[in-house]
Write a protein that holds these residues in place. Structure first.
Motif, PDB file in Angstrom:
ATOM      1  N   LYS A 116       3.879   0.949  22.881  1.00 50.28           N
ATOM      2  CA  LYS A 116       3.894   1.342  21.468  1.00 50.28           C
ATOM      3  C   LYS A 116       3.540   0.157  20.563  1.00 50.28           C
ATOM      4  O   LYS A 116       3.676  -1.006  20.958  1.00 50.28           O
ATOM      5  CB  LYS A 116       5.269   1.902  21.090  1.00 50.28           C
ATOM      6  N   ILE A 117       3.120   0.512  19.333  1.00 50.46           N
ATOM      7  CA  ILE A 117       2.614  -0.489  18.386  1.00 50.46           C
ATOM      8  C   ILE A 117       3.390  -0.425  17.078  1.00 50.46           C
ATOM      9  O   ILE A 117       3.542   0.660  16.498  1.00 50.46           O
ATOM     10  CB  ILE A 117       1.120  -0.232  18.077  1.00 50.46           C
ATOM     11  N   ASN A 118       3.844  -1.564  16.608  1.00 48.15           N
ATOM     12  CA  ASN A 118       4.449  -1.649  15.285  1.00 48.15           C
ATOM     13  C   ASN A 118       3.506  -2.382  14.338  1.00 48.15           C
ATOM     14  O   ASN A 118       2.888  -3.383  14.702  1.00 48.15           O
ATOM     15  CB  ASN A 118       5.771  -2.420  15.321  1.00 48.15           C
ATOM     16  N   ALA A 119       3.453  -1.904  13.100  1.00 49.19           N
ATOM     17  CA  ALA A 119       2.696  -2.599  12.056  1.00 49.19           C
ATOM     18  C   ALA A 119       3.659  -3.074  10.981  1.00 49.19           C
ATOM     19  O   ALA A 119       4.464  -2.287  10.475  1.00 49.19           O
ATOM     20  CB  ALA A 119       1.666  -1.659  11.450  1.00 49.19           C
ATOM     21  N   ASN A 120       3.578  -4.353  10.650  1.00 48.46           N
ATOM     22  CA  ASN A 120       4.359  -4.887   9.535  1.00 48.46           C
ATOM     23  C   ASN A 120       3.613  -4.663   8.236  1.00 48.46           C
ATOM     24  O   ASN A 120       2.448  -5.041   8.110  1.00 48.46           O
ATOM     25  CB  ASN A 120       4.578  -6.398   9.715  1.00 48.46           C
ATOM     26  N   ILE A 121       4.294  -4.059   7.287  1.00 46.49           N
ATOM     27  CA  ILE A 121       3.722  -3.938   5.953  1.00 46.49           C
ATOM     28  C   ILE A 121       4.764  -4.489   4.977  1.00 46.49           C
ATOM     29  O   ILE A 121       5.783  -5.028   5.396  1.00 46.49           O
ATOM     30  CB  ILE A 121       3.303  -2.480   5.622  1.00 46.49           C
ATOM     31  N   GLY A 122       4.510  -4.374   3.697  1.00 50.11           N
ATOM     32  CA  GLY A 122       5.485  -4.841   2.710  1.00 50.11           C
ATOM     33  C   GLY A 122       4.892  -5.881   1.774  1.00 50.11           C
ATOM     34  O   GLY A 122       3.912  -6.546   2.099  1.00 50.11           O
ATOM     35  N   THR A 123       5.546  -6.005   0.627  1.00 48.11           N
ATOM     36  CA  THR A 123       5.080  -6.926  -0.414  1.00 48.11           C
ATOM     37  C   THR A 123       5.493  -8.360  -0.097  1.00 48.11           C
ATOM     38  O   THR A 123       6.379  -8.600   0.710  1.00 48.11           O
ATOM     39  CB  THR A 123       5.721  -6.561  -1.767  1.00 48.11           C
ATOM     40  N   SER A 124       4.825  -9.302  -0.756  1.00 44.23           N
ATOM     41  CA  SER A 124       5.256 -10.699  -0.712  1.00 44.23           C
ATOM     42  C   SER A 124       5.593 -11.093  -2.148  1.00 44.23           C
ATOM     43  O   SER A 124       5.320 -10.333  -3.084  1.00 44.23           O
ATOM     44  CB  SER A 124       4.150 -11.584  -0.139  1.00 44.23           C
ATOM     45  N   PRO A 125       6.205 -12.256  -2.342  1.00 46.15           N
ATOM     46  CA  PRO A 125       6.538 -12.643  -3.717  1.00 46.15           C
ATOM     47  C   PRO A 125       5.306 -12.702  -4.619  1.00 46.15           C
ATOM     48  O   PRO A 125       5.415 -12.667  -5.835  1.00 46.15           O
ATOM     49  CB  PRO A 125       7.154 -14.037  -3.548  1.00 46.15           C
ATOM     50  N   TYR A 126       4.129 -12.807  -4.024  1.00 47.16           N
ATOM     51  CA  TYR A 126       2.918 -12.964  -4.821  1.00 47.16           C
ATOM     52  C   TYR A 126       2.035 -11.731  -4.868  1.00 47.16           C
ATOM     53  O   TYR A 126       1.036 -11.718  -5.567  1.00 47.16           O
ATOM     54  CB  TYR A 126       2.096 -14.141  -4.290  1.00 47.16           C
ATOM     55  N   ARG A 127       2.359 -10.739  -4.108  1.00 46.38           N
ATOM     56  CA  ARG A 127       1.377  -9.668  -3.967  1.00 46.38           C
ATOM     57  C   ARG A 127       2.026  -8.388  -3.468  1.00 46.38           C
ATOM     58  O   ARG A 127       2.963  -8.426  -2.693  1.00 46.38           O
ATOM     59  CB  ARG A 127       0.316 -10.117  -2.947  1.00 46.38           C
ATOM     60  N   GLY A 128       1.481  -7.266  -3.882  1.00 44.91           N
ATOM     61  CA  GLY A 128       1.926  -5.983  -3.359  1.00 44.91           C
ATOM     62  C   GLY A 128       2.598  -5.133  -4.414  1.00 44.91           C
ATOM     63  O   GLY A 128       3.173  -5.631  -5.375  1.00 44.91           O
ATOM     64  N   SER A 129       2.496  -3.830  -4.212  1.00 45.97           N
ATOM     65  CA  SER A 129       3.113  -2.862  -5.110  1.00 45.97           C
ATOM     66  C   SER A 129       3.454  -1.648  -4.264  1.00 45.97           C
ATOM     67  O   SER A 129       3.007  -1.549  -3.112  1.00 45.97           O
ATOM     68  CB  SER A 129       2.110  -2.468  -6.188  1.00 45.97           C
ATOM     69  N   ILE A 130       4.216  -0.736  -4.833  1.00 44.05           N
ATOM     70  CA  ILE A 130       4.541   0.469  -4.069  1.00 44.05           C
ATOM     71  C   ILE A 130       3.264   1.194  -3.676  1.00 44.05           C
ATOM     72  O   ILE A 130       3.079   1.586  -2.523  1.00 44.05           O
ATOM     73  CB  ILE A 130       5.474   1.392  -4.896  1.00 44.05           C
ATOM     74  N   ALA A 131       2.345   1.330  -4.629  1.00 38.09           N
ATOM     75  CA  ALA A 131       1.110   2.067  -4.349  1.00 38.09           C
ATOM     76  C   ALA A 131       0.330   1.416  -3.202  1.00 38.09           C
ATOM     77  O   ALA A 131      -0.156   2.089  -2.292  1.00 38.09           O
ATOM     78  CB  ALA A 131       0.243   2.112  -5.609  1.00 38.09           C
ATOM     79  N   GLN A 132       0.251   0.086  -3.262  1.00 41.76           N
ATOM     80  CA  GLN A 132      -0.490  -0.644  -2.233  1.00 41.76           C
ATOM     81  C   GLN A 132       0.173  -0.477  -0.860  1.00 41.76           C
ATOM     82  O   GLN A 132      -0.505  -0.262   0.146  1.00 41.76           O
ATOM     83  CB  GLN A 132      -0.539  -2.138  -2.623  1.00 41.76           C
ATOM     84  N   GLU A 133       1.491  -0.558  -0.837  1.00 46.67           N
ATOM     85  CA  GLU A 133       2.183  -0.448   0.448  1.00 46.67           C
ATOM     86  C   GLU A 133       2.085   0.966   1.008  1.00 46.67           C
ATOM     87  O   GLU A 133       2.005   1.148   2.226  1.00 46.67           O
ATOM     88  CB  GLU A 133       3.636  -0.919   0.320  1.00 46.67           C
ATOM     89  N   LEU A 134       2.045   1.952   0.134  1.00 45.58           N
ATOM     90  CA  LEU A 134       1.872   3.322   0.631  1.00 45.58           C
ATOM     91  C   LEU A 134       0.455   3.528   1.171  1.00 45.58           C
ATOM     92  O   LEU A 134       0.250   4.279   2.126  1.00 45.58           O
ATOM     93  CB  LEU A 134       2.198   4.346  -0.456  1.00 45.58           C
ATOM     94  N   LYS A 135      -0.505   2.814   0.579  1.00 42.12           N
ATOM     95  CA  LYS A 135      -1.862   2.867   1.140  1.00 42.12           C
ATOM     96  C   LYS A 135      -1.872   2.239   2.536  1.00 42.12           C
ATOM     97  O   LYS A 135      -2.532   2.723   3.455  1.00 42.12           O
ATOM     98  CB  LYS A 135      -2.848   2.110   0.240  1.00 42.12           C
ATOM     99  N   LYS A 136      -1.148   1.121   2.669  1.00 40.53           N
ATOM    100  CA  LYS A 136      -1.060   0.503   4.008  1.00 40.53           C
ATOM    101  C   LYS A 136      -0.415   1.471   5.001  1.00 40.53           C
ATOM    102  O   LYS A 136      -0.861   1.588   6.143  1.00 40.53           O
ATOM    103  CB  LYS A 136      -0.226  -0.792   3.945  1.00 40.53           C
ATOM    104  N   LEU A 137       0.605   2.175   4.518  1.00 37.11           N
ATOM    105  CA  LEU A 137       1.273   3.148   5.390  1.00 37.11           C
ATOM    106  C   LEU A 137       0.286   4.216   5.866  1.00 37.11           C
ATOM    107  O   LEU A 137       0.283   4.591   7.047  1.00 37.11           O
ATOM    108  CB  LEU A 137       2.453   3.781   4.636  1.00 37.11           C
ATOM    109  N   ASP A 138      -0.564   4.688   4.955  1.00 35.15           N
ATOM    110  CA  ASP A 138      -1.569   5.686   5.353  1.00 35.15           C
ATOM    111  C   ASP A 138      -2.475   5.136   6.453  1.00 35.15           C
ATOM    112  O   ASP A 138      -2.837   5.851   7.393  1.00 35.15           O
ATOM    113  CB  ASP A 138      -2.439   6.069   4.140  1.00 35.15           C
ATOM    114  N   ILE A 139      -2.854   3.874   6.303  1.00 35.25           N
ATOM    115  CA  ILE A 139      -3.704   3.253   7.327  1.00 35.25           C
ATOM    116  C   ILE A 139      -2.954   3.169   8.657  1.00 35.25           C
ATOM    117  O   ILE A 139      -3.516   3.426   9.722  1.00 35.25           O
ATOM    118  CB  ILE A 139      -4.177   1.862   6.845  1.00 35.25           C
ATOM    119  N   CYS A 140      -1.674   2.833   8.574  1.00 34.74           N
ATOM    120  CA  CYS A 140      -0.863   2.763   9.800  1.00 34.74           C
ATOM    121  C   CYS A 140      -0.859   4.100  10.524  1.00 34.74           C
ATOM    122  O   CYS A 140      -0.998   4.168  11.746  1.00 34.74           O
ATOM    123  CB  CYS A 140       0.577   2.370   9.466  1.00 34.74           C
ATOM    124  N   VAL A 141      -0.692   5.172   9.745  1.00 34.24           N
ATOM    125  CA  VAL A 141      -0.622   6.504  10.348  1.00 34.24           C
ATOM    126  C   VAL A 141      -1.975   6.876  10.944  1.00 34.24           C
ATOM    127  O   VAL A 141      -2.068   7.398  12.054  1.00 34.24           O
ATOM    128  CB  VAL A 141      -0.177   7.548   9.295  1.00 34.24           C
TER     129      VAL A 141
END
Lengths: 424, 424
Positions: free
Chosen positions: A62-87
């Motif tokens: 199985k494969i895990n993908a780390n997503i999430g914001t950093s202190p300098y970058r990221g937003s809910i919208a962006q992280e949900l886009k990453k989630l779509d890519i993960c799926v």
């Protein structure tokens, strides 16, 4: 009852049925693994997961993908886009490792939207929320740490990375041992610095029973973090790493004794000649608890291409016994990943997981290769592309240049060996 | 005298001095390898090579990049740009595999400009020039084949792929054996079809003595092509492959007996559990002649990403004994590569070769990793980037987003584990 307790009573749950079907194994196989602790199903009892998975011996890697914001970058919208890519691109689980402002809202959104199991490192919430209040992680009490773990458990997090292996004893080993790269785990560094500043033992280690009881209540899978994993191939398989692994083995046994599911995390950076040894050592020291590895990178020279330097190690790790691969993106060591980086990391890790499965002889794994090879031999380029790991990319490359003939590509043209030799 | 003859007389040539210095070994080590046939130096006696290399046991793993036009794409200017990329990004040798119009002029330009050893597959010239004259490769006589080999030898080509192992006997084995992917080598397919149409034995096999005498005259290194290499992981290590490898072993001994340098080519597509076995088998059957492998790909599912699927196999192959890696680009199976594809293939293969060298314990290999890891621990991002495998790419990713702080990147920001733990 936890999944393990159900298994021990031979009670087949809906979750077991789902994951057994997905992996093409019997419910009994899954339940035997749950009983022995060689298989886990990360699924908080409060969360409904659309596509749950089992992780462990005899199953697809199985494969895990780390997503999430950093202190300098990221937003809910962006992280949900990453989630779509993960799926879309083969992730089996995601971890929200946000450390940016408002990380609680990011986690909430991911937990709400993710069809995949979701993991976190609860320490990050403490670090970020304290910092937002002008304070510091190092002022947090042991009680506060457990409050946050419990809060995230109630929110439905399916698996937690818990850095309980960074003990005083292990740190004393680290100090005696001159390492090239020091501590490269964020959770490991935070807890080690907390211990140094507070002159106390690791609260996650000291009160591991409390970690277990929270995990048991919500049927959360514990992922025992390797806070002292080597961050350079020069440090691979060194004493601090092994000392911590021994402790993780003990903690894994403790969790299992309470019918709590547990996986163990592993390196990091390991030259290829040491990978088999690392896998065997973990299996021995942790009684075959599922092994969750980050790569490992097989060289340190390739920032910008660490999805490649790590996927070599991940494939070999998977072949020699790792069950769960945490992807690495091309941005590792340089920057927070973009959407494109997330995709590239995932494609590389699907290649790793699948190649390991072929080599391990996981039933049915090679069927995909056979199908695509037959289409290739027939020069059915349309079928070849649509069956490939990323049809959009394959199509893009195939169409880049034109050929007069439909049954060859621009690589060989009429000198296509498949065409030349088809009469044979 | 050939390099081997010189070595046998303990005469240290300038070429030996150059390649020994480059690999950090003694001239004696190179000459012992030349004598035993475990090391080759591809260098036509008529060509002056700016950066020659030795390939073989105990040396750094070397990388070949295939360039050249296809019937649909490519020009002299484009191929020279590819050559520049090869020189910049770690290729040790290039092969001009042109099959487009005017391939002789492309080869001429590459031989003139290349500071690296240049290889070819002479059969392609016959196929293309006959086709340009409205004829076909299959009408070429044995004499014509040797004329072209001799012509290219006079032009200064440093190594030839010679598909002499595709014999009647091996083809009969192939026919009995139901393969998924058939013949995937262009040279192999051309010669097999020639044999079928002309009802004759492979002229390169039948007249291998003539191949040897041309190679000897110009001190060309023979690369014994694996015309029947499997083209699917489902076909890996099958009977036709092994039958051909046995013949290549015999031919290698024949060449060595005449003091002609020889390397043996290998697969292709091999699941990771069979790679070590493949390497050992080649070493045994070919008396440790340097092994030149194409990848191998460890899965067939990833067209568009075959630099990745193959680099996994290449690293493992290098670790288990392959000496010379032929790169695979992301365009493999889909299209002729672009300049970007050539670069991406080369970077991936440098990761493979270097990682294999670390694992094999090649002296000094790990120094690069140590240097970069120290810079990383110090958060000397400028030094870290400039020491990396592709500083331009690392810089691009690092600069993508901004941080307020200069000593952390946007991945972890102030939660940088290296920063947190620096006091320890």
């Amino acid at each position: 009852m936890t999944q393990v307790e159900n298994a021990k009573k031979n009670h087949i749950t809906g979750l077991v049925r789902q994951v057994a079907k997905r992996d093409g194994v019997t419910c009994k196989y899954i339940m035997d693994g749950l009983k022995k602790g060689t298989i886990v199903i990360p699924a908080n009892r409060l969360r409904k997961i659309k596509t749950p998975c089992a992780i462990g011996k005899g199953l697809h890697t199985k494969i895990n993908a780390n997503i999430g914001t950093s202190p300098y970058r990221g937003s809910i919208a962006q992280e949900l886009k990453k989630l779509d890519i993960c799926v879309k691109y083969y992730a089996d689980t995601v971890m929200d490792l946000s450390t940016g402002k408002g990380l609680n809202r990011v986690r909430e959104a991911i937990l709400k939207e993710s069809p995949l199991p979701v993991g976190t490192v609860p320490l990050y919430e403490i670090a970020v929320s304290r910092r937002e209040r002008g304070s510091s992680f190092y002022n947090a009490s042991s009680g506060e740490i457990f409050d946050v773990i419990e809060k995230q458990a109630r929110e439905g997090v399916d698996f937690f990375t818990i850095h309980a292996g960074v003990t005083r004893k292990v740190i004393s080993v680290l100090k005696k041992h001159r390492r090239i790269a020091g501590i490269v785990s964020r959770g490991g560094a935070l807890i080690a610095e907390w211990m140094r500043k507070n002159k106390k033992e690791n609260p996650l280690f000291e009160n591991f029973g409390r970690v277990i009881s929270i995990a048991k209540e919500y049927d959360i899978t514990l992922s025992l973090g390797d806070g002292l994993r080597p961050g350079s191939v020069c440090d691979a398989t060194d004493k601090p790493q092994i000392e911590e692994l021994k402790i993780l083995g003990r903690l894994a046994r403790q969790a299992r004794a309470e019918d709590v599911q547990v996986v163990v995390e592993g390196p990091g950076h390991v030259p290829i000649d040491q990978i088999e040894k690392n896998m065997k050592l973990q299996q021995k020291l942790c009684d075959n608890a599922p092994f969750y590895v980050l790569g490992p990178l097989v060289t340190d020279i390739a920032p910008g291409y660490d999805h490649i330097s790590s996927v070599i190690g991940a494939t070999l790790a998977g072949f020699h016994g790792a069950d769960f691969l945490c992807y690495v993106t091309p941005a590792e060591h340089l920057s927070i990943p973009t959407l494109e980086d997330v995709k590239n990391g995932l494609i590389a890790y699907k290649i790793a997981a699948h190649s390991a499965d072929i080599a391990k002889g996981i039933k049915g794994a090679i069927d995909w290769d056979r199908r695509i090879s037959v289409l290739r031999r027939k020069r059915d380029w349309k079928g070849h592309i649509s069956s490939s790991i990323d049809p959009e990319m394959a199509e893009k490359i195939h169409r880049r240049f034109r050929t007069e003939s439909k049954d060859v590509c621009t690589m060989c043209g009429e000198y296509c060996p498949l065409k030349i030799s088809e009469k044979m």
